[in-house]
Design an enzyme around this catalytic site. Structure first.
Site, PDB file in Angstrom:
ATOM      1  N   THR A  96     -33.789 -46.742 -34.283  1.00 15.99           N
ATOM      2  CA  THR A  96     -35.014 -45.946 -34.337  1.00 15.99           C
ATOM      3  C   THR A  96     -34.772 -44.528 -34.836  1.00 15.99           C
ATOM      4  O   THR A  96     -35.595 -43.966 -35.563  1.00 15.99           O
ATOM      5  CB  THR A  96     -35.638 -45.899 -32.922  1.00 15.99           C
ATOM      6  OG1 THR A  96     -36.018 -47.217 -32.565  1.00 15.99           O
ATOM      7  CG2 THR A  96     -36.846 -44.989 -32.860  1.00 15.99           C
ATOM      8  N   SER A 148     -30.625 -52.321 -33.989  1.00 10.50           N
ATOM      9  CA  SER A 148     -29.453 -52.669 -33.172  1.00 10.50           C
ATOM     10  C   SER A 148     -29.459 -54.125 -32.748  1.00 10.50           C
ATOM     11  O   SER A 148     -28.423 -54.672 -32.382  1.00 10.50           O
ATOM     12  CB  SER A 148     -29.346 -51.746 -31.961  1.00 10.50           C
ATOM     13  OG  SER A 148     -30.343 -52.020 -31.020  1.00 10.50           O
ATOM     14  N   THR A 190     -31.485 -48.309 -29.496  1.00  8.11           N
ATOM     15  CA  THR A 190     -31.312 -48.379 -28.046  1.00  8.11           C
ATOM     16  C   THR A 190     -31.336 -49.799 -27.497  1.00  8.11           C
ATOM     17  O   THR A 190     -30.903 -50.028 -26.369  1.00  8.11           O
ATOM     18  CB  THR A 190     -32.412 -47.567 -27.338  1.00  8.11           C
ATOM     19  OG1 THR A 190     -33.684 -48.026 -27.808  1.00  8.11           O
ATOM     20  CG2 THR A 190     -32.263 -46.084 -27.604  1.00  8.11           C
ATOM     21  N   ASP A 191     -31.840 -50.763 -28.298  1.00 11.49           N
ATOM     22  CA  ASP A 191     -32.024 -52.116 -27.756  1.00 11.49           C
ATOM     23  C   ASP A 191     -30.724 -52.724 -27.242  1.00 11.49           C
ATOM     24  O   ASP A 191     -30.709 -53.427 -26.227  1.00 11.49           O
ATOM     25  CB  ASP A 191     -32.635 -53.038 -28.812  1.00 11.49           C
ATOM     26  CG  ASP A 191     -34.079 -52.689 -29.131  1.00 11.49           C
ATOM     27  OD1 ASP A 191     -34.638 -51.776 -28.487  1.00 11.49           O
ATOM     28  OD2 ASP A 191     -34.646 -53.320 -30.050  1.00 11.49           O
TER      29      ASP A 191
END
Ligand code: ASP
Length: 334
Positions: free
Chosen positions: A12, A54, A85-86
């Site tokens: 992101t 990710s 962040t996933d």
């Protein structure tokens, strides 16, 4: 001036609007107001490593990243990994298993795209750079830094789909915070995550099976045929339906089966419940307790252990695998 090598992987923080395209590492840093020459007070070297969401990072990507970080830290540089962040907590934990270093290695990202109001990428990168450059953050293992909190990779967990304060350390809490641009470490892990040298062979396959009510265990047949190890994300403190005990016990004859909890916090138990499908029953049938380790991280630890000499022609080294999980359960220091 402290040296920090920044590896950009996408996510992101590097999004160009909502489509699949990701910015280059140079563009990501420039968009955050950072160039290798300034103004952070840190000597930055940039590695434009990958440009993907990710969720599309592979184990090959992550082992290559660990190798490059190994070379980088040997030269005395701190490290910041910038990614989506996933899967951030899995990257951080895997690096914690594979990289031996006292240098700070920090993983960060963003929850809000650069084009959205309140984008958190610049603040997260600034905080991550401050941690990676600070000698007081050496020897803490791999760290996750977002929303001005400093988490140990072992505990860090993405708890919310959209909140900028999504990362927490259930059962432990953050190690510290970044205050007025400076890291403040309040706690140190009792023992390093890594007990022995570990590597990861992406060719091995470790399955994660999350149980749901009424599960008949059909997927276990596929696991038996195609995988080298299994983590079961079981109910509560480590419980499965009574009818799955036999199939799981049979699997332990062929591969390590680790018992984790799908609850998201707290450790698996060992002797509180004793009926069929209880934790006591399963551990006595050969399953290995994950303790407080989240199922996704238990899968990575098991994968690394199987890649590092606990798997052989005669089977697997159950005592060594059990000891590695016990090392992280807080019952004592190895
Ligand atoms: N949160 C996503 C990630 O982890 C965003 C994306 O698709 O870039 O990468």
């Amino acid at each position: 001036m402290a040296r920090v090598t920044v590896f950009t992987l996408g996510g992101t923080i590097s999004a160009r609007g909502g489509d699949a395209a990701r910015m280059t590492g140079t563009e990501v840093l420039a968009g955050l107001g950072v160039t290798p020459a300034g103004p952070t007070g840190v000597d930055i070297e940039l590695r434009d490593f990958r440009r993907v969401p990710s969720s599309s990072l592979s184990l090959e990507d992550l082992t290559a990243l660990a190798d490059e970080i190994g070379t980088t830290v040997a030269g005395g540089s701190g490290v910041v990994v910038v990614q989506g962040t996933d899967t951030l907590e899995e990257t951080a934990f895997l690096l914690d298993l594979l990289c031996t270093t006292e240098e700070p290695v920090v993983v960060t990202g963003a929850m809000r795209r650069p084009d959205l109001p309140g984008a958190d990428g610049p603040a997260n990168l600034a905080a991550a750079l401050a941690v990676a450059a600070d000698p007081g953050c050496r020897g803490l293992g791999v760290l996750v830094v977002l929303a001005d909190e400093i988490h140990a990779a072992r505990f860090a967990h993405k708890t919310h789909t959209t909140s900028v304060a999504t990362f927490a350390s259930p059962g432990a809490g953050p190690l510290g915070a970044v205050v007025e641009g400076e890291p403040r470490i309040l706690l140190r892990p009792a023992a390093p995550t890594r007990l022995c040298p570990l590597r990861l062979d992406p060719a091995l396959r470790v399955a994660l099976l999350t149980l749901t009510v009424g599960d008949r265990g059909e997927l276990l047949d596929t696991v038996a045929e195609r995988y080298d190890g299994l983590v079961v994300a079981a109910f509560g403190a480590g419980h499965v339906p009574a009818w799955l005990v036999e199939p799981l016990a049979a699997l332990t004859e062929r591969m390590p089966v680790v018992l984790a909890s799908r609850t998201g916090a707290g450790a698996t138990l060992s002797r509180t419940y004793r009926g069929p499908g209880s934790e006591h029953d399963l551990l006595h049938r050969g399953l290995i307790p994950a303790g407080p380790l989240a199922p996704e991280k238990a899968r990575l630890l098991l994968h690394a252990l199987l890649s590092s000499g606990t798997k052989g022609p005669a089977g697997y080294d159950r005592p060594r695998i059990s000891a590695a999980f016990a090392h992280l359960d807080g019952t004592g220091l190895a």
